[in-house]
Design a protein around this motif. Structure first.
Motif, mmCIF file in Angstrom:
data_model
loop_
_atom_site.group_PDB
_atom_site.id
_atom_site.type_symbol
_atom_site.label_atom_id
_atom_site.label_comp_id
_atom_site.label_asym_id
_atom_site.label_seq_id
_atom_site.Cartn_x
_atom_site.Cartn_y
_atom_site.Cartn_z
ATOM 1 N N SER A 52 6.906 -1.990 24.453
ATOM 2 C CA SER A 52 7.885 -0.887 24.321
ATOM 3 C C SER A 52 7.947 -0.118 25.554
ATOM 4 O O SER A 52 7.367 -0.391 26.404
ATOM 5 N N ALA A 53 9.143 0.540 25.643
ATOM 6 C CA ALA A 53 9.531 1.587 26.663
ATOM 7 C C ALA A 53 9.993 2.810 26.274
ATOM 8 O O ALA A 53 10.646 2.815 24.988
ATOM 9 N N ASN A 54 9.532 3.863 27.099
ATOM 10 C CA ASN A 54 10.260 5.269 26.301
ATOM 11 C C ASN A 54 11.409 5.371 27.562
ATOM 12 O O ASN A 54 11.374 5.343 28.690
ATOM 13 N N ILE A 55 12.515 5.797 26.863
ATOM 14 C CA ILE A 55 13.535 6.138 27.509
ATOM 15 C C ILE A 55 14.015 7.570 27.145
ATOM 16 O O ILE A 55 13.934 7.787 25.776
ATOM 17 N N ARG A 56 14.733 8.383 28.005
ATOM 18 C CA ARG A 56 15.453 9.446 27.695
ATOM 19 C C ARG A 56 16.920 9.258 27.516
ATOM 20 O O ARG A 56 17.672 9.005 28.216
ATOM 21 N N PHE A 57 17.302 9.948 26.206
ATOM 22 C CA PHE A 57 18.664 9.936 26.060
ATOM 23 C C PHE A 57 18.864 11.311 25.676
ATOM 24 O O PHE A 57 18.025 12.362 25.657
ATOM 25 N N THR A 58 20.237 11.754 25.644
ATOM 26 C CA THR A 58 20.451 13.044 25.046
ATOM 27 C C THR A 58 20.086 13.128 23.586
ATOM 28 O O THR A 58 20.150 12.049 22.921
ATOM 29 N N PRO A 59 19.682 14.274 23.019
ATOM 30 C CA PRO A 59 19.315 14.324 21.730
ATOM 31 C C PRO A 59 20.538 13.755 20.615
ATOM 32 O O PRO A 59 20.161 13.016 19.741
ATOM 33 N N ASP A 60 21.817 13.753 20.862
ATOM 34 C CA ASP A 60 22.804 13.206 20.251
ATOM 35 C C ASP A 60 22.715 11.876 20.486
ATOM 36 O O ASP A 60 22.946 11.069 19.478
ATOM 37 N N GLU A 61 22.515 11.179 21.617
ATOM 38 C CA GLU A 61 22.549 9.858 21.886
ATOM 39 C C GLU A 61 21.366 9.433 21.142
ATOM 40 O O GLU A 61 21.332 8.119 20.540
ATOM 41 N N GLN A 62 20.060 10.097 21.213
ATOM 42 C CA GLN A 62 18.959 9.645 20.514
ATOM 43 C C GLN A 62 19.285 9.358 18.880
ATOM 44 O O GLN A 62 18.994 8.314 18.428
ATOM 45 N N ILE A 63 20.042 10.299 18.346
ATOM 46 C CA ILE A 63 20.268 10.342 16.754
ATOM 47 C C ILE A 63 20.959 9.062 16.622
ATOM 48 O O ILE A 63 20.834 8.255 15.731
ATOM 49 N N PHE A 64 22.063 8.824 17.425
ATOM 50 C CA PHE A 64 23.055 7.823 17.259
ATOM 51 C C PHE A 64 22.176 6.394 17.284
ATOM 52 O O PHE A 64 22.564 5.558 16.664
ATOM 53 N N LYS A 65 21.607 6.176 18.384
ATOM 54 C CA LYS A 65 20.847 5.104 18.623
ATOM 55 C C LYS A 65 19.745 4.587 17.476
ATOM 56 O O LYS A 65 19.767 3.711 17.121
ATOM 57 N N CYS A 66 19.036 5.788 17.072
ATOM 58 C CA CYS A 66 18.001 5.656 15.930
ATOM 59 C C CYS A 66 18.671 5.204 14.508
ATOM 60 O O CYS A 66 18.122 4.490 13.751
ATOM 61 N N HIS A 67 19.897 5.524 14.472
ATOM 62 C CA HIS A 67 20.597 5.514 13.150
ATOM 63 C C HIS A 67 21.211 3.838 13.243
ATOM 64 O O HIS A 67 21.456 3.229 12.319
ATOM 65 N N LEU A 68 21.768 3.727 14.379
ATOM 66 C CA LEU A 68 22.445 2.410 14.675
ATOM 67 C C LEU A 68 21.589 1.127 14.720
ATOM 68 O O LEU A 68 21.844 -0.030 13.976
ATOM 69 N N ALA A 69 20.243 1.413 15.302
ATOM 70 C CA ALA A 69 19.431 0.221 15.302
ATOM 71 C C ALA A 69 18.205 0.824 15.463
ATOM 72 O O ALA A 69 17.126 0.847 16.131
ATOM 73 N N PRO A 70 17.501 1.092 14.011
ATOM 74 C CA PRO A 70 16.450 1.679 13.738
ATOM 75 C C PRO A 70 15.277 0.796 13.970
ATOM 76 O O PRO A 70 13.962 1.144 14.130
ATOM 77 N N ASP A 71 15.537 -0.745 13.987
ATOM 78 C CA ASP A 71 14.500 -1.720 14.293
ATOM 79 C C ASP A 71 14.154 -1.570 15.886
ATOM 80 O O ASP A 71 13.303 -2.103 16.312
ATOM 81 N N LEU A 72 15.047 -0.930 16.666
ATOM 82 C CA LEU A 72 14.869 -1.089 17.931
ATOM 83 C C LEU A 72 14.232 0.363 18.671
ATOM 84 O O LEU A 72 13.487 0.486 19.596
ATOM 85 N N PHE A 73 14.932 1.488 18.021
ATOM 86 C CA PHE A 73 14.556 2.756 18.597
ATOM 87 C C PHE A 73 13.994 3.724 17.518
ATOM 88 O O PHE A 73 14.125 3.596 16.443
ATOM 89 N N LYS A 74 13.141 4.344 18.062
ATOM 90 C CA LYS A 74 12.345 5.633 17.263
ATOM 91 C C LYS A 74 12.297 6.582 18.279
ATOM 92 O O LYS A 74 11.765 6.642 19.203
ATOM 93 N N ALA A 75 12.522 7.752 17.644
ATOM 94 C CA ALA A 75 12.386 9.198 18.428
ATOM 95 C C ALA A 75 11.034 9.580 18.510
ATOM 96 O O ALA A 75 9.985 9.328 17.458
ATOM 97 N N ILE A 76 10.273 9.879 19.683
ATOM 98 C CA ILE A 76 9.064 10.123 19.911
ATOM 99 C C ILE A 76 8.685 11.471 19.037
ATOM 100 O O ILE A 76 9.748 12.303 18.962
#
Length: 64
Positions: A2-26
């Motif tokens: 895995s890799a830790n990446i910094r998005f804006t909080p809004d981008e993080q919400i979008f990414k985690c909802h769009l692809a929950p198999d790829l992205f998890k909020a820390i």
């Protein structure tokens, strides 16, 4: 892997909802600031490039 990446909080919400198999909020204060874990094994090359491009734009102050 895995890799830790910094998005804006809004981008993080979008990414985690769009692809929950790829992205998890820390799950801590860093996560509330947009830090997100990306699981690399299920990700395509395009997924990885898109996430890194977005994070790089924030780090350098450049938006596309």
């Amino acid at each position: 892997m895995s890799a830790n990446i910094r998005f804006t909080p809004d981008e993080q919400i979008f990414k985690c909802h769009l692809a929950p198999d790829l992205f998890k909020a820390i799950d801590n204060g860093w996560g509330r600031q947009g830090w997100t874990t990306m699981l690399l094994e299920p990700a395509s090359d395009a997924d990885i490039v898109a996430a890194l491009t977005m994070a790089h734009a924030h780090a350098t102050g450049r938006r596309r």
